[in-house]
Scaffold this motif. Sequence first.
Motif, short mmCIF file in Angstrom:
data_model
loop_
_atom_site.label_atom_id
_atom_site.label_comp_id
_atom_site.label_asym_id
_atom_site.label_seq_id
_atom_site.Cartn_x
_atom_site.Cartn_y
_atom_site.Cartn_z
N LYS B 11 -2.58 -4.52 -31.83
CA LYS B 11 -3.07 -4.10 -30.51
C LYS B 11 -4.48 -4.64 -30.20
CE LYS B 11 0.18 -1.12 -29.06
NZ LYS B 11 -0.07 0.31 -29.12
N ASN B 144 -13.35 -0.71 -22.21
CA ASN B 144 -12.30 -0.18 -23.08
C ASN B 144 -12.86 0.05 -24.49
OD1 ASN B 144 -10.22 -0.37 -21.07
ND2 ASN B 144 -10.30 -2.59 -21.36
N GLU B 145 -12.07 0.76 -25.29
CA GLU B 145 -12.51 1.08 -26.65
C GLU B 145 -12.62 -0.20 -27.49
OE1 GLU B 145 -13.37 3.92 -27.78
OE2 GLU B 145 -12.44 5.43 -26.49
N GLU B 161 -11.14 -5.34 -28.58
CA GLU B 161 -10.59 -4.06 -28.13
C GLU B 161 -9.73 -3.48 -29.24
OE1 GLU B 161 -8.59 -4.35 -24.38
OE2 GLU B 161 -10.42 -4.93 -23.32
N PRO B 163 -7.50 -0.21 -29.33
CA PRO B 163 -7.05 1.02 -28.66
C PRO B 163 -6.52 2.09 -29.59
CG PRO B 163 -5.46 -0.76 -28.33
CD PRO B 163 -6.65 -1.37 -28.99
N ASP B 164 -6.00 1.71 -30.76
CA ASP B 164 -5.26 2.70 -31.56
C ASP B 164 -6.00 3.22 -32.78
OD1 ASP B 164 -3.29 2.57 -29.73
OD2 ASP B 164 -1.91 1.35 -30.94
N LYS B 237 -18.27 3.55 -25.33
CA LYS B 237 -16.87 3.30 -25.74
C LYS B 237 -16.79 2.44 -27.00
CE LYS B 237 -14.02 4.45 -21.90
NZ LYS B 237 -13.20 4.01 -20.82
#
Lengths: 131, 720
Positions: B11, B144-145, B161, B163-164, B237
Motif C-alpha cells: 500500500k 495523507n499518512e 504514504e 495507510p495501513d 499526519k
Amino acid sequence: MKKYLKTYEEKCTGCNTCMTVCSTLFFKEDNYEKSCIQVVKNEKGGFLLPVCDQCEICVPECHTLALTVNKKGVVMLNKSLCIGCYACVAICPTDTMMTYHNLIVPFKCTACGACAKECPSGALEIVEEER
Amino acid sequence: MNFDIDKLKAKHKMLKEFSFEKKEVEKGYAGKTLYINIGNNEIKEKTVTEEMKKIFTGGKGFNLKLMWDAVNDDTKWDSPENVINIATGPIGGNTNYAGSGKSIVTSISPLTNIPIDSNVGGYFGPYLKFAGFDAMEIQGKSENEIIIYIDGNNGKIQIFEAPDEAVDSHVFAEQMVEMFAENEKEKQHVATVSAGTGSNTAYIGCLNFSFYDKRRKVARLKQAGRGGIGTVFRNKKIKGVVIKYSGLTGDSNNAVDVKTVQDTGLKLHKEIIKLDDSQCKMRKVGTAHLTEIMNEYDLLPTHNYKFGSHEESKHLSSDVFYNKFLTHGLPDGCWYGCTMACAKTADKFELLTGPYKGDLVTVDGPEYETVGGCGSNLGIWDAQAVLEINFYCDTYGLDTISFGTMTAFIMECWDNGILDKEKTGGLVFTWGNKKDTLELLHQIGRGEGFGLIAGKGTRKMKDHFEKEFGADRTFMNDIGMEAKGLEYSEYITKESLAMQAGYGLALKGPQHDEAWLIFMDMVNNQIPTFEDKAEALHYFPMFRTWFGLQGLCKLPWNDVEPENNAETDEPNKVPEHVQNYVDVFNAITGQNATKEDLLLQSERVYNFQKSFAIRLGFHGRKQDAIPYRSMGPVTNEEYESRVERYDGQMKDKIGIDPKGKNTTEKVAITRKYREEQYEKLMTAAYKRRGWTKDGIPTIEHLKEIGLDVPEVFEVLKKHL
C-alpha cells in the motif's frame, strides 16, 4: 562444564613467558600490556597472575550480545559486535577484561592454553571442571 | 504480534526520494542538518557553520536556532510552518560515558504555545548524527499518512504514504523493525519515532523513541513526554520517522582524544557499579526508588498535590514493582554503554483492559513520575493499574505526567461537585477509581466522549468547565496544577520556595529538569536567603540545560556521586562529575573549554529560548505565575492536615500568633505571606539572570554572554 586457565601463583617465577606468548598470539607483538594474563609482583616478592576465570558476570552487561558463553563455558568476545563501551571492563571482578591505549575493543583470555604449554614452572594449567 | 509486512508495503506510495553523500562525523559534529518539508516533499541539507556551533553549541541550541528561522511571530502549534526538530549533540552517541544517548526534541507546544523541549532515550538521535546530521527539522503538513525513512548506511531518504501501518507505538515500532531490518542482527540498527492514537486529538501527546532490545527481542520505547509534541506530529499526519544505521563503533564521534573519553567513561562505570546499590539503586529499580523517599519527606503528590504522603503508598513502593513485575539482571540502559541502566522493564505484562486486552506486552517503566502522577496523585494504590496506565499512555502517545496531573485535577473537581456523571458522560472520578481512569485513557485513545475534553489538558479544561458548567475559575486556578499551560511534574513544592520558582520560572513550564532544589532548600537549608535561592535558580538551570545541548542524560551527573563528594566545597554541584563533562567535551571536540565555558554555552541557549517565547508574544511576570496549590494550602482540609507545621511557621516566620484564629483566617494569612515571598524571589532570580523586573533579558547581558544576535535584540527592544 567450565574450561578456564587455572593459576598456581606459588609456582610462578616471574619469567613473563606467558605474557609474551599471549600478546604474540593475539596481537602479533611481544607487548606485556597486550597480554590477557598479567604477571604482577606482590609485596612479598612473589607473583600474582590475574586472568579471566570465566565467571560470566560480564555477559549480561553487554548490550550488543558481543559476549557469549561457548559450549566449554568460556566467555567469548565477538569483536564485530562490540561497540567498545567498557561496561564489561568495569564490572569485571578480577579486572581481567583488558584494554590497551587506543584500542576500541577490549580483550580477554579465551582459555586457549598457549601460555600454559609454554610456562616453564607449571604455574598455569587449563582445566575443565563443574562449577 | 500479527501483521503482514508485504501487505503493508503493497500500500506504500513513494512521494519523494533523496540521496545524500555520507561523511564521517568529525569531533562530535556531522556538520550538516537535515530539512524535510512534508507539505511539498522538499528535502535538503543545511551546513552547520562555525558561527552556529560557537553560539548554539548543538542539541537544543541547534533545534531552537533552526526553529527560530523556520517560524514567524504568529506561528501556532498547528501552523504548517511549525517544526518538529530532533537532535543529539556533540557528546551524544559516544558509548563510553554513561547517559550519552539522548535526543532532544523541540516544537511549538499545543499546551503552552511557546517552544517546548523534551529529551528522550532510545537510539534515534545518535543514529541520525552518525548517518550524517546533527539535527533534523520536519516542517509542513502532509495530506495523507506518511512515514519518513532515513537509510543512514546508504545515504538515502524516502517519504512515502503508509495507510495501513499502526499508529499506536508498540505495534508501529515492531512493524518498522520487521520492515527495515534484513535479519535479526540488524534489528538493533533500526530506531523509530512515533506517537499514537491518543495524540490524534489530545494536546498532551508525546513521542516514543524506540530501541531494539536483543535479549528480549522486542522494540522498547522511551518517551519525549512533555508538552504535546506527539500532538504536533500527528497533526502533520506523520505515522513515524524511521532510521537505520549499522556502523556504530566505540569512536563514531571521531574524538580528538578517544583515550580520555574511554578512561573518563570507565571511571564513571566503576563508580556506578560500586556505589549505586548503596546510593540510588538505579540499576536495580530505576527512578521508581524515589517513591518511598518522596513519601518519607512529604513530597509525594497525593490527591492532586493536596498532601505529600499516604499510608497506602507502600503499595506503590519500588519493592512492589521489583518483586512483582520487573525483569531482573539485564542491562537496561536506553543507549549503549549506559551502566546506570535505569530503564526498567516489566516483561510479559498481561493487559486487563482496552484494545490490547489479554496481550502480553513489555512495559518500559514505571518511572517515578508515572507512579506519582498516575498512582498516588490519583489515589490509585495499585501497581498493576499504574503499569497498565503507563503502557497505554505510551502506546497511545500520551504523556504520563500530564495525564496523571490533569486526571488528578478532574478528581478534585469531582470531589467539589464541579463534575458529575452527566458532565463526564457516565464516568465516575472518585479518588482511586482505576477503572474509570483507564476508561478515560481509552476514550482519549479513541478520541471520543469526555476523553476529547480531558485530553486537551488542564488549562483548556478550566476554560470548558467555567464556560459550560459555571465552575469557579478562581478555585480551579488554585488547584489546577499547570503553569504556562503545562501540567506539573510530580513533586510537592509547598515547603520549598526555591523549588516553587524552579517550576514557575522553567522556560517550557513546570518540569523539574531545569532545577530540583527541594532538598537543598527545604531539608538541608543550604540556600536560606533570596540571593542564595536566586543563585541556585541561576546555576542549576544553566548547568542542567547543558545536558540538552550535548545529547546527555542528567541522571549520571548526580544520581550517583563519588564517595568523597560530601567532602567537596560544593557537593550539590558534584564537582568531580562536572570535571568529567569538561574532560569528555574537550576530548571529543578538541576544544579547550572550562566549566565556566560550559555554563556560558547553556546561558546563550537558555536566553535564546526565553527570547523566543517573548517573540511569540509571551512575556512579563504573569508568564511565571504558578497555581497557589504549589505554594501552600488552598483548602482548610490541607491546612488542618499539617496544622502544626503551618501554625509554627505563622508564629516563627510571619510573626503572627495563630491562637484564636480559625482555619480560614489562617489559610488567608499564610497565603498572603507565601505569595509575597514568591514575588520577591522572582525579582531576585530575574536580576541574577540578567533580566529586567519584567523578565526580559537585557541586550547588555546577551552581549556579555556571547548571544550577539541582532534579530533577538530587535524582539527584546520592543519590551525594554
